[in-house]
Write a protein that holds these residues in place. Structure first.
Motif, short mmCIF file in Angstrom:
data_model
loop_
_atom_site.label_atom_id
_atom_site.label_comp_id
_atom_site.label_asym_id
_atom_site.label_seq_id
_atom_site.Cartn_x
_atom_site.Cartn_y
_atom_site.Cartn_z
N TRP A 221 0.89 -1.42 -0.30
CA TRP A 221 -0.46 0.37 0.39
C TRP A 221 1.13 1.37 0.53
CZ3 TRP A 221 1.09 2.96 3.31
CH2 TRP A 221 1.30 2.94 5.38
N LYS A 222 2.45 1.01 0.40
CA LYS A 222 2.87 2.47 0.79
C LYS A 222 3.28 2.91 -1.09
CE LYS A 222 7.27 -0.53 1.79
NZ LYS A 222 8.06 0.22 0.85
N GLU A 223 3.06 1.72 -1.73
CA GLU A 223 3.58 2.01 -3.27
C GLU A 223 2.29 2.68 -4.07
OE1 GLU A 223 5.83 -1.29 -4.17
OE2 GLU A 223 7.54 -1.24 -2.93
N GLY A 224 1.25 2.26 -3.32
CA GLY A 224 0.10 2.81 -3.95
C GLY A 224 -0.37 2.01 -5.09
N LYS A 225 0.10 -0.20 -4.36
CA LYS A 225 -0.69 -0.35 -4.73
C LYS A 225 -1.60 -1.17 -3.91
CE LYS A 225 3.94 -1.84 -7.13
NZ LYS A 225 4.44 -3.29 -7.30
N ARG A 242 -10.34 3.49 2.26
CA ARG A 242 -9.49 4.26 2.59
C ARG A 242 -8.70 4.38 2.24
NH1 ARG A 242 -8.91 -0.61 8.07
NH2 ARG A 242 -9.95 0.48 9.17
N HIS A 243 -8.73 3.75 1.06
CA HIS A 243 -7.46 4.20 -0.07
C HIS A 243 -8.50 5.12 -0.80
CE1 HIS A 243 -4.23 2.70 -2.87
NE2 HIS A 243 -5.50 3.09 -3.81
N PHE A 244 -9.69 5.77 -1.44
CA PHE A 244 -10.61 5.84 -2.01
C PHE A 244 -11.39 6.78 -1.24
CE2 PHE A 244 -9.60 2.24 -5.01
CZ PHE A 244 -9.27 2.69 -5.80
N ASN A 245 -11.70 7.01 -0.02
CA ASN A 245 -11.83 8.27 0.71
C ASN A 245 -12.85 7.91 0.45
OD1 ASN A 245 -12.29 9.94 2.46
ND2 ASN A 245 -11.00 11.77 1.50
N VAL A 246 -13.92 6.89 0.32
CA VAL A 246 -15.41 7.28 -0.21
C VAL A 246 -16.23 6.22 1.71
CG1 VAL A 246 -14.68 7.07 -2.18
CG2 VAL A 246 -15.25 4.68 -1.11
N ASP A 247 -17.27 6.53 1.94
CA ASP A 247 -17.85 5.38 2.38
C ASP A 247 -19.01 4.38 1.45
OD1 ASP A 247 -17.39 6.66 4.69
OD2 ASP A 247 -19.30 8.20 5.00
N ARG A 265 -3.07 -1.68 -9.04
CA ARG A 265 -2.03 -0.44 -9.36
C ARG A 265 -2.90 0.88 -9.49
NH1 ARG A 265 0.16 -5.00 -11.77
NH2 ARG A 265 1.82 -5.59 -10.82
N THR A 266 -3.76 0.98 -10.83
CA THR A 266 -3.72 2.91 -10.88
C THR A 266 -5.18 1.81 -11.81
OG1 THR A 266 -2.81 1.47 -13.27
CG2 THR A 266 -1.73 3.08 -11.72
N GLU A 267 -5.79 1.21 -11.35
CA GLU A 267 -7.64 1.33 -11.17
C GLU A 267 -8.21 1.69 -10.78
OE1 GLU A 267 -5.73 -2.75 -12.62
OE2 GLU A 267 -5.00 -1.85 -10.92
N THR A 268 -9.48 2.37 -11.22
CA THR A 268 -10.40 2.84 -10.53
C THR A 268 -11.11 2.06 -9.86
OG1 THR A 268 -11.77 3.09 -12.36
CG2 THR A 268 -9.98 4.69 -12.52
#
Length: 307
Positions: A221-225, A242-247, A265-268
């Protein structure tokens, strides 16, 4: 002059002769030297006694000064400890270097509190949330990570991850390199972890379980994965929040348990939800954020239903 008795004159003459002999027997140089030695010894004794009196006189203030300094040293109040905080807002990862040159990565929605100057015998920090630590080695000063629940992790120099979110049921410690010691709340038990091991501490039951895990999947997660290895939908949903700051409201209408193995990795967020829906009857919808009176908007909310 009265005539004296010849015998009396003889006795006086003998006495005078004896006195003359005694005087002649005295060794004047030797007697003089002895007298000089006595005089020197007497002067030395007088000088020594005088010196001792001076020394005693000087020792009193020196002793008082020593006692005063000792008292001040032993009773000197410890300097006030000043603390600093570093936080990572929801949806972000923060990298930060501590005063001892240790490096910490804070995951989304985490906070680290630490003294601006570490003590000479330890290094204490307080963690709420999740952090990856790369601790600078110092065998004289252990590095302590204290969590709100009372669980502590201490090391002397290593790399490890601690997840201690307040709304989670577990506190997790994962070791990548070196060795860590996990102290359960109240100091009831100390558990040593080796590289590749995970310790899960149940806050409700106070039970600790040690497992072998894929460490990279836990710390990527510290690499954004986002890496999941046999992760349940509940665990994935919580990490996505937590990763996308949503409920995310997750409703399991079937009671079935699904586990996933995936790397993102970069997926929405919508792409990840679509992927999850391919292996389960998963439906989801995004609610439009509402505007508050202060012109700010509520957090994005997503409802996920499993049928």
């Amino acid at each position: 002059m009265e005539k004296q008795n010849p015998e009396s004159l003889l006795r006086k003459a003998q006495a005078l002769g004896d006195d003359i002999k005694e005087m002649e027997a005295i060794n004047v140089p030797t007697a003089y030297r002895k007298a000089q030695i006595k005089i020197r010894n007497r002067r030395k004794a007088e000088a020594y006694n005088l010196l001792m009196r001076y020394a005693a006189f000087l020792a009193i203030p020196l002793l008082l000064a020593t006692l005063t300094l000792g008292y001040l040293y032993l009773n000197e109040p410890e300097p006030e400890v000043k603390y600093a905080e570093v936080t990572s807002t929801m949806g972000t990862v923060v990298r930060y270097e501590l005063p001892d040159h240790s490096v910490v990565w804070l995951n989304s929605g985490s906070k680290l509190r630490y003294p601006t100057v570490f003590k000479k015998n330890n290094r204490n920090v307080e963690l709420t949330g999740e952090a990856y630590f790369q601790v600078e080695a110092d065998p004289e000063r252990p590095f302590y990570v204290n969590t709100p629940n009372g669980l502590s992790v201490y090391v002397y120099g290593t790399q490890f991850n601690v997840a201690a979110y307040e709304n989670d049921d577990y506190i997790e410690t994962v070791l990548e390199k070196g060795k860590v010691n996990v102290v359960t709340p109240g100091g009831q038990e100390t558990i040593t972890l080796l590289p590749g091991e995970q310790l899960l501490y149940d806050k409700q039951t106070s039970q600790a379980v040690r497992n072998q895990v894929d460490v990279y999947g836990k710390v990527a997660w510290k690499e954004g994965k986002l890496i999941f290895r046999n992760a349940s939908l509940e665990e994935i949903i919580k990490r996505l929040e937590r990763h996308f700051n949503v409920d995310i409201e997750f409703n399991n209408n079937t009671g079935k348990e699904y586990t996933y193995r995936a790397t993102f990795r970069t997926e929405t967020l919508t792409q990840i939800l679509d992927y999850l829906a391919k292996s389960a009857n998963l439906k989801w919808k995004i609610l439009t954020p509402e505007q508050r009176e202060d012109d700010t908007f509520t957090k994005t909310k997503i409802i996920v239903d499993l049928y």
